[in-house]
Motif scaffolding. Structure first.
Motif, PDB file in Angstrom:
ATOM      1  N   VAL A 187      22.498  -4.567   8.592  1.00 19.22           N
ATOM      2  CA  VAL A 187      22.908  -5.708   7.790  1.00 19.22           C
ATOM      3  C   VAL A 187      21.962  -6.975   8.887  1.00 19.22           C
ATOM      4  O   VAL A 187      22.662  -7.123   9.918  1.00 19.22           O
ATOM      5  CB  VAL A 187      24.042  -6.078   7.439  1.00 19.22           C
ATOM      6  N   SER A 188      20.897  -7.570   8.476  1.00 16.57           N
ATOM      7  CA  SER A 188      20.503  -8.803   9.271  1.00 16.57           C
ATOM      8  C   SER A 188      19.478  -9.602   8.366  1.00 16.57           C
ATOM      9  O   SER A 188      18.795  -9.194   7.697  1.00 16.57           O
ATOM     10  CB  SER A 188      19.795  -8.214  10.575  1.00 16.57           C
ATOM     11  N   PRO A 189      19.714 -10.900   8.534  1.00 15.47           N
ATOM     12  CA  PRO A 189      18.704 -11.716   8.055  1.00 15.47           C
ATOM     13  C   PRO A 189      17.363 -11.732   8.245  1.00 15.47           C
ATOM     14  O   PRO A 189      16.180 -11.730   7.605  1.00 15.47           O
ATOM     15  CB  PRO A 189      19.226 -13.265   7.999  1.00 15.47           C
ATOM     16  N   THR A 194      12.883 -11.453  22.996  1.00 18.00           N
ATOM     17  CA  THR A 194      13.302 -12.776  23.251  1.00 18.00           C
ATOM     18  C   THR A 194      12.802 -13.184  24.779  1.00 18.00           C
ATOM     19  O   THR A 194      12.318 -14.360  24.900  1.00 18.00           O
ATOM     20  CB  THR A 194      14.611 -13.211  23.381  1.00 18.00           C
ATOM     21  N   PRO A 228       9.636 -17.827  25.207  1.00 17.32           N
ATOM     22  CA  PRO A 228       9.101 -19.029  25.988  1.00 17.32           C
ATOM     23  C   PRO A 228       7.514 -19.201  26.047  1.00 17.32           C
ATOM     24  O   PRO A 228       6.969 -20.057  26.140  1.00 17.32           O
ATOM     25  CB  PRO A 228       9.624 -19.406  27.308  1.00 17.32           C
ATOM     26  N   GLY A 245      20.139  -9.582   4.788  1.00 21.08           N
ATOM     27  CA  GLY A 245      20.982 -10.555   4.472  1.00 21.08           C
ATOM     28  C   GLY A 245      21.818 -10.811   5.428  1.00 21.08           C
ATOM     29  O   GLY A 245      21.952 -10.499   6.763  1.00 21.08           O
ATOM     30  N   GLY A 302      24.629 -12.107  17.347  1.00 26.60           N
ATOM     31  CA  GLY A 302      24.214 -13.280  18.422  1.00 26.60           C
ATOM     32  C   GLY A 302      24.810 -14.562  18.279  1.00 26.60           C
ATOM     33  O   GLY A 302      25.838 -14.735  18.024  1.00 26.60           O
ATOM     34  N   THR A 353      15.926 -20.662  29.808  1.00 26.09           N
ATOM     35  CA  THR A 353      14.992 -21.045  28.276  1.00 26.09           C
ATOM     36  C   THR A 353      14.276 -22.190  28.627  1.00 26.09           C
ATOM     37  O   THR A 353      13.002 -22.384  28.517  1.00 26.09           O
ATOM     38  CB  THR A 353      15.916 -21.162  27.044  1.00 26.09           C
ATOM     39  N   VAL A 395      29.957 -16.662  11.243  1.00 22.23           N
ATOM     40  CA  VAL A 395      30.738 -15.404  10.770  1.00 22.23           C
ATOM     41  C   VAL A 395      31.525 -15.176  11.935  1.00 22.23           C
ATOM     42  O   VAL A 395      32.723 -14.503  11.593  1.00 22.23           O
ATOM     43  CB  VAL A 395      29.759 -14.247  10.315  1.00 22.23           C
ATOM     44  N   VAL A 447      29.194  -6.653  20.268  1.00 25.36           N
ATOM     45  CA  VAL A 447      28.381  -6.710  21.571  1.00 25.36           C
ATOM     46  C   VAL A 447      27.347  -8.019  21.573  1.00 25.36           C
ATOM     47  O   VAL A 447      27.260  -8.656  20.567  1.00 25.36           O
ATOM     48  CB  VAL A 447      27.226  -5.477  21.314  1.00 25.36           C
ATOM     49  N   GLY A 448      26.883  -8.189  22.984  1.00 28.35           N
ATOM     50  CA  GLY A 448      26.066  -9.230  23.054  1.00 28.35           C
ATOM     51  C   GLY A 448      26.530 -10.779  22.999  1.00 28.35           C
ATOM     52  O   GLY A 448      27.724 -11.167  23.204  1.00 28.35           O
ATOM     53  N   ASP A 449      25.731 -11.557  22.670  1.00 27.70           N
ATOM     54  CA  ASP A 449      25.853 -12.993  22.554  1.00 27.70           C
ATOM     55  C   ASP A 449      26.909 -13.616  21.670  1.00 27.70           C
ATOM     56  O   ASP A 449      27.575 -14.833  21.891  1.00 27.70           O
ATOM     57  CB  ASP A 449      24.378 -13.811  22.351  1.00 27.70           C
ATOM     58  N   CYS A 450      27.560 -12.743  20.776  1.00 26.62           N
ATOM     59  CA  CYS A 450      28.639 -13.381  19.768  1.00 26.62           C
ATOM     60  C   CYS A 450      29.862 -13.137  20.586  1.00 26.62           C
ATOM     61  O   CYS A 450      30.922 -13.436  19.996  1.00 26.62           O
ATOM     62  CB  CYS A 450      28.615 -12.466  18.557  1.00 26.62           C
ATOM     63  N   PRO A 455      25.831 -14.056  28.644  1.00 29.62           N
ATOM     64  CA  PRO A 455      24.830 -13.853  27.264  1.00 29.62           C
ATOM     65  C   PRO A 455      23.479 -13.615  27.629  1.00 29.62           C
ATOM     66  O   PRO A 455      22.646 -14.387  27.488  1.00 29.62           O
ATOM     67  CB  PRO A 455      25.169 -15.372  26.506  1.00 29.62           C
ATOM     68  N   GLN A 461      20.131  -8.104  29.108  1.00 31.70           N
ATOM     69  CA  GLN A 461      20.671  -7.371  29.788  1.00 31.70           C
ATOM     70  C   GLN A 461      21.993  -6.515  29.535  1.00 31.70           C
ATOM     71  O   GLN A 461      22.311  -5.312  29.353  1.00 31.70           O
ATOM     72  CB  GLN A 461      20.523  -7.433  31.228  1.00 31.70           C
ATOM     73  N   ALA A 467      23.703  -7.164  26.450  1.00 37.36           N
ATOM     74  CA  ALA A 467      23.690  -6.558  25.253  1.00 37.36           C
ATOM     75  C   ALA A 467      23.202  -5.311  25.410  1.00 37.36           C
ATOM     76  O   ALA A 467      23.474  -4.255  24.579  1.00 37.36           O
ATOM     77  CB  ALA A 467      22.856  -7.582  24.293  1.00 37.36           C
TER      78      ALA A 467
HETATM   79  P1  FAD Z   1      20.170 -11.645  19.318  1.00 35.20           P
HETATM   80  O1  FAD Z   1      19.220 -10.807  20.082  1.00 35.20           O
HETATM   81  O2  FAD Z   1      20.098 -12.899  19.181  1.00 35.20           O
HETATM   82  O3  FAD Z   1      20.343 -10.769  17.834  1.00 35.20           O
HETATM   83  C1  FAD Z   1      21.240 -11.551  16.937  1.00 35.20           C
HETATM   84  C2  FAD Z   1      20.917 -10.778  15.553  1.00 35.20           C
HETATM   85  O4  FAD Z   1      21.944 -10.999  14.562  1.00 35.20           O
HETATM   86  C3  FAD Z   1      19.606 -11.219  14.934  1.00 35.20           C
HETATM   87  O5  FAD Z   1      18.860 -10.421  14.519  1.00 35.20           O
HETATM   88  C4  FAD Z   1      19.902 -12.286  13.812  1.00 35.20           C
HETATM   89  O6  FAD Z   1      18.867 -12.533  13.014  1.00 35.20           O
HETATM   90  C5  FAD Z   1      21.437 -11.595  13.231  1.00 35.20           C
HETATM   91  N1  FAD Z   1      22.160 -12.309  12.607  1.00 35.20           N
HETATM   92  C6  FAD Z   1      22.435 -13.827  12.596  1.00 35.20           C
HETATM   93  N2  FAD Z   1      23.399 -14.108  11.788  1.00 35.20           N
HETATM   94  C7  FAD Z   1      23.752 -12.888  11.144  1.00 35.20           C
HETATM   95  C8  FAD Z   1      24.780 -12.649  10.176  1.00 35.20           C
HETATM   96  N3  FAD Z   1      25.587 -13.625   9.823  1.00 35.20           N
HETATM   97  N4  FAD Z   1      24.867 -11.418   9.882  1.00 35.20           N
HETATM   98  C9  FAD Z   1      24.097 -10.348  10.160  1.00 35.20           C
HETATM   99  N5  FAD Z   1      23.147 -10.762  10.950  1.00 35.20           N
HETATM  100  C10 FAD Z   1      22.976 -11.789  11.657  1.00 35.20           C
HETATM  101  N6  FAD Z   1      18.185 -12.348  28.464  1.00 35.20           N
HETATM  102  C11 FAD Z   1      17.579 -11.662  29.375  1.00 35.20           C
HETATM  103  O7  FAD Z   1      18.275 -10.917  29.931  1.00 35.20           O
HETATM  104  N7  FAD Z   1      16.374 -11.574  30.002  1.00 35.20           N
HETATM  105  C12 FAD Z   1      15.392 -12.855  29.595  1.00 35.20           C
HETATM  106  O8  FAD Z   1      14.562 -12.704  30.023  1.00 35.20           O
HETATM  107  C13 FAD Z   1      15.982 -13.549  28.545  1.00 35.20           C
HETATM  108  N8  FAD Z   1      14.931 -14.435  27.959  1.00 35.20           N
HETATM  109  C14 FAD Z   1      15.361 -15.148  26.744  1.00 35.20           C
HETATM  110  C15 FAD Z   1      14.442 -16.056  26.291  1.00 35.20           C
HETATM  111  C16 FAD Z   1      14.847 -17.018  25.344  1.00 35.20           C
HETATM  112  C17 FAD Z   1      13.984 -17.957  24.781  1.00 35.20           C
HETATM  113  C18 FAD Z   1      16.366 -16.469  24.745  1.00 35.20           C
HETATM  114  C19 FAD Z   1      16.675 -17.670  23.557  1.00 35.20           C
HETATM  115  C20 FAD Z   1      17.169 -15.846  25.291  1.00 35.20           C
HETATM  116  C21 FAD Z   1      16.747 -15.064  26.267  1.00 35.20           C
HETATM  117  N9  FAD Z   1      17.507 -13.985  26.616  1.00 35.20           N
HETATM  118  C22 FAD Z   1      17.317 -13.331  27.819  1.00 35.20           C
HETATM  119  C23 FAD Z   1      19.054 -13.936  26.154  1.00 35.20           C
HETATM  120  C24 FAD Z   1      18.936 -12.677  25.054  1.00 35.20           C
HETATM  121  O9  FAD Z   1      18.015 -13.109  24.137  1.00 35.20           O
HETATM  122  C25 FAD Z   1      20.280 -12.614  24.534  1.00 35.20           C
HETATM  123  O10 FAD Z   1      21.171 -12.594  25.444  1.00 35.20           O
HETATM  124  C26 FAD Z   1      20.124 -11.526  23.584  1.00 35.20           C
HETATM  125  O11 FAD Z   1      19.197 -11.729  22.481  1.00 35.20           O
HETATM  126  C27 FAD Z   1      21.397 -10.914  22.895  1.00 35.20           C
HETATM  127  O12 FAD Z   1      21.393 -10.115  22.158  1.00 35.20           O
HETATM  128  P2  FAD Z   1      22.132 -10.062  20.666  1.00 35.20           P
HETATM  129  O13 FAD Z   1      21.760  -8.853  20.008  1.00 35.20           O
HETATM  130  O14 FAD Z   1      23.747 -10.428  20.851  1.00 35.20           O
HETATM  131  O15 FAD Z   1      21.675 -11.409  19.719  1.00 35.20           O
END
Ligand code: FAD
Ligand code: NAD
Length: 459
Positions: free
Chosen positions: A40-42, A49, A53, A85, A123, A185, A287, A322-325, A333, A336, A338
């Motif tokens: 599930v993802s919007p 990422t 930049p 969604g 995230g 960033t 959420v 997992v990850g940034d959440c 966050p 690497q 995640a």
């Molecule tokens: P995300 O990759 O952000 O994914 C979250 C997902 O959840 C997305 O698909 C989103 O659409 C979806 N979502 C959002 N809300 C909901 C919801 N309510 N229900 C369902 N789905 C939802 N890290 C590094 O290690 N090296 C780098 O070089 C690096 N460069 C970066 C450059 C930029 C510009 C940014 C912004 C970040 C960078 N990062 C880097 C950090 C890295 O991108 C994040 O740590 C990583 O994306 C985290 O993964 P994630 O899956 O937790 O979140």
């Protein structure tokens, strides 16, 4: 719903929220034939990422750094359902996720999805620290749409400034490009922006390009705070040489139509701006906040707290995050983190499948001794699921003028590198980490095109 297994055991439903680094890595490494997998993802694509930049100024094309969820799903062993969604709530007791469909914009369709296991990988959202005016006037750098918006604003400001007389204050205002946040960033974007101005825009609009001021505002005394001090100094010196104006120990306090208000000590300054990019880190999504409110042990405001097995604190054994959440001391966050968390979870789910199978067989047998044997085998397997261990391999950042900095960790040893060779290493590393072969080819072709023809200056 996929059919039960040949032994009659029902297939468990694994719902994965998100399509980012965490969720897509899990999808890639999961044996999807063992579960009913629902993503599930919007966002119906994965976004690479690390090269975001580079996108607003056209060093890479947007289509080169995305990969459709369905393409990833198709390459897995089993069947995967993708639901476009947003998860808006989780009912931990009844094991359901409330999902708002993105397809029905006027009257969104809200559905409850039942799960046996849930992985939260939603995230984070940009953090504004409540600074007034940011949402109205600044652009973030987190999504493809952000990169498009920033590009549009840059081109617009340049075009508007070009028709104004040289001494017009409005012209300098339009040509002040401000980046807030000196984390990786903000630094990487400021570097890409300055490259574009000096290497490409200068050919078509030499006078305008000389007048553009790139200003990076950072609240602490340093940019790239998590890097080695020598690398921080290297980046600061390079920015000085390349005329990227660094405003350190300076916090942005407010933004309005025309000005960014900053505070450095007791000095308050109002800086007029044409383009404003806001990159001051992460905050939890709605959420995640709802989940934190519901669960007793969730007492951090920085993210979902997890245990060493990536299970949500205060939840039950069926919710992982997992990850940034998430927030966990020692886990930053980053992509690497995640990625490694999801590799681990992929293994966990393959083991959980075996455990669930043994439990099913135990529940079906009437013979007490066989039942006990099956149950104890399930317990032994469960005990073998180890804790997640993060292996930090280092950090890289592009700082402009074909130079990068790298803090590398190999085993116990740490190495710091900077300069043009590090930039080649950065290119190699970022290319090899691209999600698919298609992404690798497209990114490599973009880099070759830019080195021969320069970046495109049209919107
Ligand atoms: P995300 O990759 O952000 O994914 C979250 C997902 O959840 C997305 O698909 C989103 O659409 C979806 N979502 C959002 N809300 C909901 C919801 N309510 N229900 C369902 N789905 C939802 N890290 C590094 O290690 N090296 C780098 O070089 C690096 N460069 C970066 C450059 C930029 C510009 C940014 C912004 C970040 C960078 N990062 C880097 C950090 C890295 O991108 C994040 O740590 C990583 O994306 C985290 O993964 P994630 O899956 O937790 O979140
Ligand atoms: P960050 O949290 O790393 O940095 C944000 C910066 O903004 C901080 O230095 C903070 O002091 C500053 N700040 C906060 N409020 C401010 C204000 N009002 N005025 C001025 N400055 C202010 O954020 P990020 O750079 O977006 O990175 C987020 C995460 O993504 C980090 O974990 C980072 O490591 C990761 N990331 C990694 C890379 C890479 O490895 N190359 C690239 C981008 C992001």
């Amino acid at each position: 719903q996929s059919p039960a297994f040949p032994n009659g055991s029902p297939r468990k439903t694994l719902v994965i929220l998100g399509s980012g680094w965490g969720s897509i890595t899990l999808l890639k490494h999961l044996d999807t034939s063992k579960y009913n997998v629902i993503v599930v993802s919007p966002r119906n694509y994965f976004l690479y990422t690390p090269l975001l930049p580079s996108a607003p100024v056209g060093t890479v094309e947007l289509k080169s750094i995305v990969e459709p969820v369905r393409a990833v799903a198709r390459r897995t062993k089993g069947e995967v359902r993708y639901y476009q969604g947003e998860a808006i709530d989780v009912d931990v007791e009844n094991k359901t996720v409330k999902v708002k469909s993105s397809d029905h914009v006027d009257e969104p369709l809200i559905e409850d999805l039942k799960y046996d296991y849930l992985v939260v990988g939603v995230g984070a959202q940009p953090n504004t620290f409540g600074t007034p005016g940011v949402y109205e006037h600044a652009s973030f750098l987190k999504e493809i749409s952000d990169a498009q918006e920033i590009r549009g604003k840059i081109m617009n400001s340049v075009a508007k400034a070009a028709i104004l007389p040289p001494n017009d204050p409005e012209r300098q205002k339009l040509l002040n490009f401000i980046v807030v946040g000196g984390g990786p960033t903000g630094v990487e974007f400021a570097a890409e922006l300055k490259d574009y101005i000096d290497q490409d825009l200068s050919k078509w609009m030499p006078q305008i390009s000389k007048e553009i001021k790139v200003i990076l505002v950072e609240a602490t005394p340093n940019i790239l705070g998590s890097f080695e001090p020598s690398l921080i100094q290297y980046a600061k010196d390079l920015f000085k040489r390349e005329r990227i104006h660094l405003k350190l120990k300076t916090a942005v306090k407010g933004v309005d139509d025309d000005y960014v208000t900053t505070k450095c000590g007791d000095d308050v300054e109002k800086i007029p701006y044409g383009v404003l990019v806001w990159a001051t880190g992460n905050a939890p999504r709605e959420v995640s906040k709802k989940l934190m409110e519901k669960l007793d042990e969730q007492d951090s405001r920085r993210g979902l707290l997890i245990n060493e097995k990536l299970q949500l604190l205060g939840g039950n054994d069926s919710i992982f995050a997992v990850g940034d959440c998430t927030f966990h001391p020692g886990l930053f966050p980053t992509a690497q983190v995640a990625h490694q968390e999801s590799l681990y979870l992929g293994e966990v789910f393959n083991k959980l499948y075996k455990i669930d199978q043994l439990k099913w067989e135990a529940s079906q047998t009437k013979d007490t001794s066989s039942k006990q044997k099956l149950e104890s085998r399930a317990q032994v397997l469960a005990a073998k699921i180890g804790n997640f261990k993060y292996n930090h391999m280092g950090a890289l950042a592009y700082i402009g003028s074909e130079k990068a900095v790298a803090d590398l960790a190999i085993g116990e040893s740490k190495y710091s590198m900077s300069g043009s060779f590090t930039f080649l290493f950065w290119k190699y590393a970022y290319l090899s980490m691209c999600l698919s072969f298609r992404n690798k080819v497209l990114v490599a072709m973009d880099w070759i095109k830019v080195s021969i023809l320069g970046r495109n200056s049209s919107v």
